[in-house]
Motif scaffolding. Sequence first.
Motif, PDB file in Angstrom:
ATOM      1  N   LEU A  15       0.827  -1.202   0.000  1.00  0.00           N
ATOM      2  CA  LEU A  15       0.000   0.000   0.000  1.00  0.00           C
ATOM      3  C   LEU A  15       0.869   1.261   0.000  1.00  0.00           C
ATOM      4  O   LEU A  15       0.613   2.205  -0.749  1.00  0.00           O
ATOM      5  CB  LEU A  15      -0.930  -0.004   1.214  1.00  0.00           C
ATOM      6  CG  LEU A  15      -1.953   1.122   1.308  1.00  0.00           C
ATOM      7  CD1 LEU A  15      -2.874   1.121   0.089  1.00  0.00           C
ATOM      8  CD2 LEU A  15      -2.759   0.974   2.596  1.00  0.00           C
ATOM      9  N   VAL A  16       1.920   1.270   0.804  1.00  0.00           N
ATOM     10  CA  VAL A  16       2.828   2.421   0.843  1.00  0.00           C
ATOM     11  C   VAL A  16       3.531   2.583  -0.504  1.00  0.00           C
ATOM     12  O   VAL A  16       3.624   3.691  -1.032  1.00  0.00           O
ATOM     13  CB  VAL A  16       3.846   2.285   2.000  1.00  0.00           C
ATOM     14  CG1 VAL A  16       4.910   3.369   1.906  1.00  0.00           C
ATOM     15  CG2 VAL A  16       3.135   2.334   3.346  1.00  0.00           C
ATOM     16  N   ALA A  17       3.999   1.498  -1.086  1.00  0.00           N
ATOM     17  CA  ALA A  17       4.663   1.568  -2.391  1.00  0.00           C
ATOM     18  C   ALA A  17       3.717   2.123  -3.453  1.00  0.00           C
ATOM     19  O   ALA A  17       4.126   2.936  -4.285  1.00  0.00           O
ATOM     20  CB  ALA A  17       5.193   0.198  -2.790  1.00  0.00           C
ATOM     21  N   THR A  31      10.177  -1.177  -5.201  1.00  0.00           N
ATOM     22  CA  THR A  31       9.661  -2.540  -5.140  1.00  0.00           C
ATOM     23  C   THR A  31       9.244  -2.837  -3.704  1.00  0.00           C
ATOM     24  O   THR A  31       9.538  -2.083  -2.779  1.00  0.00           O
ATOM     25  CB  THR A  31      10.721  -3.572  -5.575  1.00  0.00           C
ATOM     26  OG1 THR A  31      11.866  -3.446  -4.736  1.00  0.00           O
ATOM     27  CG2 THR A  31      11.112  -3.382  -7.030  1.00  0.00           C
ATOM     28  N   VAL A  32       8.571  -3.969  -3.544  1.00  0.00           N
ATOM     29  CA  VAL A  32       8.180  -4.454  -2.219  1.00  0.00           C
ATOM     30  C   VAL A  32       8.938  -5.749  -1.970  1.00  0.00           C
ATOM     31  O   VAL A  32       8.973  -6.628  -2.820  1.00  0.00           O
ATOM     32  CB  VAL A  32       6.649  -4.688  -2.154  1.00  0.00           C
ATOM     33  CG1 VAL A  32       6.256  -5.310  -0.832  1.00  0.00           C
ATOM     34  CG2 VAL A  32       5.912  -3.380  -2.376  1.00  0.00           C
ATOM     35  N   ASP A  33       9.551  -5.843  -0.798  1.00  0.00           N
ATOM     36  CA  ASP A  33      10.280  -7.044  -0.392  1.00  0.00           C
ATOM     37  C   ASP A  33       9.783  -7.425   0.996  1.00  0.00           C
ATOM     38  O   ASP A  33      10.263  -6.885   1.999  1.00  0.00           O
ATOM     39  CB  ASP A  33      11.784  -6.772  -0.392  1.00  0.00           C
ATOM     40  CG  ASP A  33      12.603  -8.007  -0.026  1.00  0.00           C
ATOM     41  OD1 ASP A  33      12.047  -9.124  -0.016  1.00  0.00           O
ATOM     42  OD2 ASP A  33      13.807  -7.850   0.247  1.00  0.00           O
ATOM     43  N   THR A  39      13.453   1.319  -2.418  1.00  0.00           N
ATOM     44  CA  THR A  39      13.544   2.255  -3.534  1.00  0.00           C
ATOM     45  C   THR A  39      15.005   2.520  -3.857  1.00  0.00           C
ATOM     46  O   THR A  39      15.796   2.834  -2.978  1.00  0.00           O
ATOM     47  CB  THR A  39      12.821   3.570  -3.214  1.00  0.00           C
ATOM     48  OG1 THR A  39      11.441   3.285  -2.971  1.00  0.00           O
ATOM     49  CG2 THR A  39      12.930   4.556  -4.372  1.00  0.00           C
ATOM     50  N   VAL A  40      15.331   2.387  -5.139  1.00  0.00           N
ATOM     51  CA  VAL A  40      16.666   2.686  -5.631  1.00  0.00           C
ATOM     52  C   VAL A  40      16.571   3.982  -6.431  1.00  0.00           C
ATOM     53  O   VAL A  40      15.710   4.121  -7.306  1.00  0.00           O
ATOM     54  CB  VAL A  40      17.217   1.543  -6.514  1.00  0.00           C
ATOM     55  CG1 VAL A  40      18.575   1.906  -7.087  1.00  0.00           C
ATOM     56  CG2 VAL A  40      17.284   0.243  -5.722  1.00  0.00           C
ATOM     57  N   VAL A  41      17.444   4.918  -6.089  1.00  0.00           N
ATOM     58  CA  VAL A  41      17.490   6.213  -6.767  1.00  0.00           C
ATOM     59  C   VAL A  41      18.849   6.337  -7.437  1.00  0.00           C
ATOM     60  O   VAL A  41      19.874   6.093  -6.801  1.00  0.00           O
ATOM     61  CB  VAL A  41      17.303   7.370  -5.762  1.00  0.00           C
ATOM     62  CG1 VAL A  41      17.324   8.710  -6.487  1.00  0.00           C
ATOM     63  CG2 VAL A  41      16.023   7.201  -4.959  1.00  0.00           C
ATOM     64  N   GLU A  42      18.851   6.709  -8.705  1.00  0.00           N
ATOM     65  CA  GLU A  42      20.093   6.938  -9.437  1.00  0.00           C
ATOM     66  C   GLU A  42      20.064   8.344 -10.013  1.00  0.00           C
ATOM     67  O   GLU A  42      19.077   8.744 -10.631  1.00  0.00           O
ATOM     68  CB  GLU A  42      20.273   5.926 -10.555  1.00  0.00           C
ATOM     69  CG  GLU A  42      20.506   4.525 -10.060  1.00  0.00           C
ATOM     70  CD  GLU A  42      20.752   3.559 -11.200  1.00  0.00           C
ATOM     71  OE1 GLU A  42      19.960   3.579 -12.165  1.00  0.00           O
ATOM     72  OE2 GLU A  42      21.743   2.809 -11.119  1.00  0.00           O
ATOM     73  N   ALA A  63       3.262   9.010   3.161  1.00  0.00           N
ATOM     74  CA  ALA A  63       2.566   7.786   2.738  1.00  0.00           C
ATOM     75  C   ALA A  63       2.453   6.804   3.894  1.00  0.00           C
ATOM     76  O   ALA A  63       1.396   6.179   4.087  1.00  0.00           O
ATOM     77  CB  ALA A  63       3.298   7.140   1.564  1.00  0.00           C
ATOM     78  N   SER A  64       3.490   6.665   4.676  1.00  0.00           N
ATOM     79  CA  SER A  64       3.459   5.749   5.820  1.00  0.00           C
ATOM     80  C   SER A  64       2.433   6.196   6.847  1.00  0.00           C
ATOM     81  O   SER A  64       1.689   5.373   7.402  1.00  0.00           O
ATOM     82  CB  SER A  64       4.834   5.655   6.481  1.00  0.00           C
ATOM     83  OG  SER A  64       5.760   5.081   5.609  1.00  0.00           O
TER      84      SER A  64
END
Length: 74
Positions: A15-17, A31-33, A39-42, A63-64
């Motif tokens: 839900l947060v994602a 992604t959800v794990d 979250t990966v930021v480049e 969001a949380s």
Amino acid sequence: MKRATVRTRVEDAALVAAALDPDNTPEMHTTVDGDAVVTVVERETTGGLRSTVDDYVTNLTVASQLTDTDTNHE
């Protein structure tokens, strides 16, 4: 390319994602794990990476809070 990975354990990771998705930029991948939002930021520069991660953490906090079913009631 500079990269940061933010892994946050939350009550309802999916839900947060989903709440974060509209605000993600093309440089971000969420992604959800299990019980974590990952979250990966480049970005090309360290300053750009810092700014994007700062914005992301703000969005993640909101969001949380909005999806926390323990404290939000009808």
